[in-house]
Write an enzyme that holds these catalytic residues in place. Structure first.
Site, PDB file in Angstrom:
ATOM      1  N   ASP A 268      11.719 -81.982  26.290  1.00 49.76           N
ATOM      2  CA  ASP A 268      11.278 -82.274  27.658  1.00 49.76           C
ATOM      3  C   ASP A 268      11.825 -83.622  28.141  1.00 49.76           C
ATOM      4  O   ASP A 268      11.791 -84.619  27.420  1.00 49.76           O
ATOM      5  CB  ASP A 268       9.760 -82.336  27.721  1.00 49.76           C
ATOM      6  CG  ASP A 268       9.081 -81.072  27.226  1.00 49.76           C
ATOM      7  OD1 ASP A 268       9.498 -80.532  26.189  1.00 49.76           O
ATOM      8  OD2 ASP A 268       8.111 -80.630  27.865  1.00 49.76           O
ATOM      9  N   HIS A 270      11.153 -84.353  31.871  1.00 54.29           N
ATOM     10  CA  HIS A 270      10.099 -84.584  32.863  1.00 54.29           C
ATOM     11  C   HIS A 270      10.417 -85.703  33.860  1.00 54.29           C
ATOM     12  O   HIS A 270       9.605 -86.592  34.104  1.00 54.29           O
ATOM     13  CB  HIS A 270       8.767 -84.856  32.171  1.00 54.29           C
ATOM     14  CG  HIS A 270       8.040 -83.606  31.770  1.00 54.29           C
ATOM     15  ND1 HIS A 270       7.635 -82.655  32.682  1.00 54.29           N
ATOM     16  CD2 HIS A 270       7.671 -83.133  30.548  1.00 54.29           C
ATOM     17  CE1 HIS A 270       7.041 -81.661  32.036  1.00 54.29           C
ATOM     18  NE2 HIS A 270       7.060 -81.914  30.741  1.00 54.29           N
ATOM     19  N   ASP A 297      11.704 -78.072  30.887  1.00 55.45           N
ATOM     20  CA  ASP A 297      10.879 -79.124  31.500  1.00 55.45           C
ATOM     21  C   ASP A 297      11.729 -80.347  31.835  1.00 55.45           C
ATOM     22  O   ASP A 297      11.461 -81.471  31.399  1.00 55.45           O
ATOM     23  CB  ASP A 297       9.698 -79.496  30.601  1.00 55.45           C
ATOM     24  CG  ASP A 297       8.555 -78.492  30.714  1.00 55.45           C
ATOM     25  OD1 ASP A 297       8.781 -77.399  31.267  1.00 55.45           O
ATOM     26  OD2 ASP A 297       7.446 -78.795  30.241  1.00 55.45           O
ATOM     27  N   ASP A 300       9.292 -82.622  37.123  1.00 59.92           N
ATOM     28  CA  ASP A 300       7.836 -82.786  37.294  1.00 59.92           C
ATOM     29  C   ASP A 300       7.324 -84.010  36.551  1.00 59.92           C
ATOM     30  O   ASP A 300       7.832 -84.415  35.512  1.00 59.92           O
ATOM     31  CB  ASP A 300       7.053 -81.553  36.844  1.00 59.92           C
ATOM     32  CG  ASP A 300       7.027 -80.456  37.900  1.00 59.92           C
ATOM     33  OD1 ASP A 300       7.258 -80.766  39.082  1.00 59.92           O
ATOM     34  OD2 ASP A 300       6.787 -79.290  37.540  1.00 59.92           O
ATOM     35  N   ARG A 301       6.246 -84.563  37.103  1.00 57.30           N
ATOM     36  CA  ARG A 301       5.544 -85.746  36.595  1.00 57.30           C
ATOM     37  C   ARG A 301       6.375 -87.012  36.823  1.00 57.30           C
ATOM     38  O   ARG A 301       5.974 -87.878  37.579  1.00 57.30           O
ATOM     39  CB  ARG A 301       5.141 -85.585  35.136  1.00 57.30           C
ATOM     40  CG  ARG A 301       4.122 -84.462  34.908  1.00 57.30           C
ATOM     41  CD  ARG A 301       3.549 -84.535  33.489  1.00 57.30           C
ATOM     42  NE  ARG A 301       2.603 -83.463  33.235  1.00 57.30           N
ATOM     43  CZ  ARG A 301       1.321 -83.494  33.553  1.00 57.30           C
ATOM     44  NH1 ARG A 301       0.829 -84.553  34.157  1.00 57.30           N
ATOM     45  NH2 ARG A 301       0.525 -82.488  33.274  1.00 57.30           N
ATOM     46  N   ASN A 329       8.205 -74.208  31.097  1.00 54.86           N
ATOM     47  CA  ASN A 329       7.116 -73.748  31.961  1.00 54.86           C
ATOM     48  C   ASN A 329       7.066 -74.511  33.285  1.00 54.86           C
ATOM     49  O   ASN A 329       6.493 -74.035  34.272  1.00 54.86           O
ATOM     50  CB  ASN A 329       5.770 -73.859  31.236  1.00 54.86           C
ATOM     51  CG  ASN A 329       5.422 -75.271  30.842  1.00 54.86           C
ATOM     52  OD1 ASN A 329       6.154 -75.915  30.084  1.00 54.86           O
ATOM     53  ND2 ASN A 329       4.302 -75.783  31.323  1.00 54.86           N
ATOM     54  N   HIS A 330       7.697 -75.692  33.337  1.00 55.83           N
ATOM     55  CA  HIS A 330       7.712 -76.456  34.589  1.00 55.83           C
ATOM     56  C   HIS A 330       8.884 -76.089  35.490  1.00 55.83           C
ATOM     57  O   HIS A 330       8.988 -76.639  36.593  1.00 55.83           O
ATOM     58  CB  HIS A 330       7.707 -77.961  34.311  1.00 55.83           C
ATOM     59  CG  HIS A 330       6.331 -78.493  34.098  1.00 55.83           C
ATOM     60  ND1 HIS A 330       5.561 -79.032  35.107  1.00 55.83           N
ATOM     61  CD2 HIS A 330       5.564 -78.541  32.980  1.00 55.83           C
ATOM     62  CE1 HIS A 330       4.401 -79.402  34.617  1.00 55.83           C
ATOM     63  NE2 HIS A 330       4.369 -79.124  33.331  1.00 55.83           N
ATOM     64  N   HIS A 378      11.497 -73.017  24.727  1.00 56.44           N
ATOM     65  CA  HIS A 378      10.672 -74.140  25.158  1.00 56.44           C
ATOM     66  C   HIS A 378       9.279 -74.123  24.528  1.00 56.44           C
ATOM     67  O   HIS A 378       8.818 -75.141  24.009  1.00 56.44           O
ATOM     68  CB  HIS A 378      10.539 -74.148  26.680  1.00 56.44           C
ATOM     69  CG  HIS A 378       9.696 -75.282  27.177  1.00 56.44           C
ATOM     70  ND1 HIS A 378      10.155 -76.582  27.188  1.00 56.44           N
ATOM     71  CD2 HIS A 378       8.418 -75.325  27.646  1.00 56.44           C
ATOM     72  CE1 HIS A 378       9.203 -77.372  27.653  1.00 56.44           C
ATOM     73  NE2 HIS A 378       8.140 -76.639  27.939  1.00 56.44           N
ATOM     74  N   ARG A 426      -4.110 -74.436  26.097  1.00 57.65           N
ATOM     75  CA  ARG A 426      -3.643 -74.668  27.462  1.00 57.65           C
ATOM     76  C   ARG A 426      -4.228 -73.677  28.463  1.00 57.65           C
ATOM     77  O   ARG A 426      -4.132 -73.896  29.666  1.00 57.65           O
ATOM     78  CB  ARG A 426      -2.115 -74.563  27.514  1.00 57.65           C
ATOM     79  CG  ARG A 426      -1.386 -75.536  26.628  1.00 57.65           C
ATOM     80  CD  ARG A 426       0.108 -75.271  26.671  1.00 57.65           C
ATOM     81  NE  ARG A 426       0.843 -76.087  25.722  1.00 57.65           N
ATOM     82  CZ  ARG A 426       1.357 -77.291  25.993  1.00 57.65           C
ATOM     83  NH1 ARG A 426       1.189 -77.811  27.189  1.00 57.65           N
ATOM     84  NH2 ARG A 426       2.023 -77.968  25.084  1.00 57.65           N
ATOM     85  N   HIS A 453       7.799 -78.802  24.510  1.00 63.35           N
ATOM     86  CA  HIS A 453       6.539 -78.453  25.176  1.00 63.35           C
ATOM     87  C   HIS A 453       5.350 -79.341  24.835  1.00 63.35           C
ATOM     88  O   HIS A 453       4.339 -79.311  25.536  1.00 63.35           O
ATOM     89  CB  HIS A 453       6.214 -76.993  24.821  1.00 63.35           C
ATOM     90  CG  HIS A 453       5.191 -76.307  25.672  1.00 63.35           C
ATOM     91  ND1 HIS A 453       5.102 -76.471  27.037  1.00 63.35           N
ATOM     92  CD2 HIS A 453       4.209 -75.422  25.350  1.00 63.35           C
ATOM     93  CE1 HIS A 453       4.130 -75.714  27.507  1.00 63.35           C
ATOM     94  NE2 HIS A 453       3.572 -75.074  26.506  1.00 63.35           N
TER      95      HIS A 453
END
Length: 525
Positions: A268, A270, A297, A300-301, A329-330, A378, A426, A453
């Site tokens: 990730d 991010h 990923d 995001d964030r 997943n993002h 992922h 989750r 992840h």
């Protein structure tokens, strides 16, 4: 891990449980200890001590709600949902539990469930009074705000949340009303690149004959470091070209690493652009001789997600057979709407570009197979036995991630230390044990699995007797977790993983989640 095996089920129990005053006081002391760990952002220890307090006195809703909040902080949304529900079983008037459960559902993109807690026929007891909520259409009535205002009519914070919640409810209704048919043509058909002009005062990177070059990518990286934007016409061209390339690829991509050659796997990112640049400083730029796989990923964030994804897509176009990207997943519209990427793209470019990114993400491969021996995805493995590599190849990935099935598990699942499968922490996917990993590897003649992840203190973790490896490449995740990032290097001769960990580097003063959905802040998330 959320282990409440020794805690009685209060809602369904007919057994009379008496907790002594001495035990109650001990539980309170342990709760305060948990609170101190929470303040220090040591969420794992906070969870541990909240659990101890619950085991001593399971009749305090705050213990469950506090642990729910800690689980939210560690992205264990399934556990957070369970704890919020348990708090409400103890006390239906405990308002924080509604916030926590709504937060978890919202974090999972389950907007209707987030609002459903406050829908019809809810009876709340507060200071001995019953507040009965009427049955209404959730899209025309704000039940959370109604509840808060009834309970706290003079609370300024409650009034602010009342106003914010009204905005969210209206937005959900509006977006539902204007949603379009998924079967309509590509957004690309609406983009007129030919008549999109590049202004004379633009001094940024330029494509050569509409193609990405190494000079262009290097210029881009410095341009982004200087907090400058790539021209929208060039950004659109990159997205259109990378979509066309991705559409030619299988859901499972085969990679051959020659003998004595190096290959790097990253986890990730991010939106942490300056940490991405640090990876290239430490390990060299991608090239034919220095191939990379980034395992989902990307966005995001972090608030430099646009810079990350445009850089990665540029390398994909430059080295299509030596630079690889898996979907995380993002890479989905729901996650992007909540965690910042959608807001960032709208701020830096256009709403139309958001839709184009969604189209491109739908075509990202789901997994990669290295030398027929290592599978990289992922999330993780599957809720059913017998899944083969051919099953993965045949997945129709051109869609938003489903809530179950092979594609969902590959994006969301996590390993666990014990054998078997269990409900996901989750709230999506599953947790799988070493026996599940062993069976999958044996069935497909593989050596081990690489996945991402999950935040890891050293940036990586080896589980399941070395058969399941996690790599996470975003150090000091969200500027608060204090973790290292890592990447894995392999040699084609033996495929033995070698790990390189690193710390976060400074970045401009733009906080993570700056572009995220305001509802996350509204729910104290």
């Amino acid at each position: 891990m959320n282990s409440d095996a020794n805690i009685p089920n209060i809602a369904n129990s007919t057994e009379i449980i008496i907790v002594s005053e001495e035990t109650k006081q001990e539980a309170e002391k342990i709760k305060e200890k948990a609170n101190e760990f929470f303040k220090k952002k040591d969420f794992d220890n906070a969870i541990k001590f909240y659990s101890e307090a619950i085991s001593l006195n399971p009749f305090v809703p705050a213990y469950y709600a506090n642990r729910s909040f800690a689980y939210l902080k560690t992205e264990c949304y399934g556990y957070a949902l369970n704890d919020a529900t348990k708090a409400l079983e103890v006390d239906k008037a405990y308002i924080k539990a509604y916030y926590r459960r709504a937060s978890a559902n919202f974090a999972l993109g389950k907007f209707k469930l987030a609002l459903k807690d406050f829908e019809s026929k809810l009876v709340v007891r507060f200071d001995g009074n019953s507040l009965c909520m009427p049955r209404v259409d959730v899209y025309h009535f704000d039940p959370l705000a109604w509840l808060v205002m009834k309970v706290r009519p003079n609370d300024k914070d409650a009034k602010v949340k009342y106003t914010e919640c009204n905005k969210i409810v209206k937005r959900v209704a509006f977006e539902k009303a204007i949603s379009v048919d998924n079967n309509q043509g590509s957004i690309i058909e609406q983009i007129d690149l030919e008549h999109m002009t590049i202004e004379e005062d633009y001094t940024g990177p330029m494509l050569k004959d509409d193609k990405v070059t190494l000079e262009f990518v290097k210029h881009c990286m410095q341009h982004f470091k200087d907090q400058k934007k790539l021209h929208r016409k060039i950004a659109y061209q990159i997205l259109i070209d990378v979509k066309e390339l991705m559409m030619t690829m299988s859901s499972l991509v085969d990679i051959t690493v020659p003998q004595k050659s190096k290959f790097t796997v990253c986890g990730d990112i991010h939106g942490q652009y300056y940490d991405l640049m640090n990876i290239f400083e430490l390990n060299g730029l991608p090239s034919v001789e220095n191939p990379y796989l980034f395992n989902g990923d990307f966005v995001d964030r972090g608030s430099f997600s646009v810079e990350c994804i445009l850089t990665l897509f540029s390398f994909k176009l430059l080295y299509p057979d030596h630079f690889f990207m898996s979907r995380g997943n993002h890479e989905s519209s729901t996650m992007n709407q909540m965690y910042g990427f959608e807001g960032e793209v709208k701020s830096k470019y256009t709403s139309q570009m958001v839709d184009l990114f969604t189209e491109v993400y739908n075509w990202l491969p789901l997994a990669h197979l290295i030398n027929n021996k290592i599978v990289v995805m992922h999330g993780g493995l599957f809720n059913e036995d017998g899944v083969t590599l051919d099953n993965i190849r045949q997945v129709d990935r051109n869609r938003q991630p489903p809530d179950s099935g092979i594609m969902c598990d590959m994006l969301w699942s996590d390993p666990q230390p014990q054998n078997g499968r269990s409900t996901s922490k989750r709230g999506v996917g599953i947790q799988f044990g070493p026996d599940v990993t062993e069976a999958f590897l044996k069935n497909n003649n593989l050596d081990y699995v690489i996945r991402s992840h999950e935040v890891k203190n050293e940036g990586y973790e080896v589980m399941h007797d070395g058969k399941c490896i996690t790599v996470f490449s975003a150090p000091n995740y969200c500027d608060q977790m204090g973790n290292k990032g890592a990447f894995i290097t392999l040699n084609g001769s033996d495929l033995t993983p070698k790990f390189t960990s690193y710390v976060a580097v400074p970045h401009p003063d733009v906080k993570p989640m700056s572009y995220a959905n305001s509802f996350l802040n509204f729910l104290n998330f």
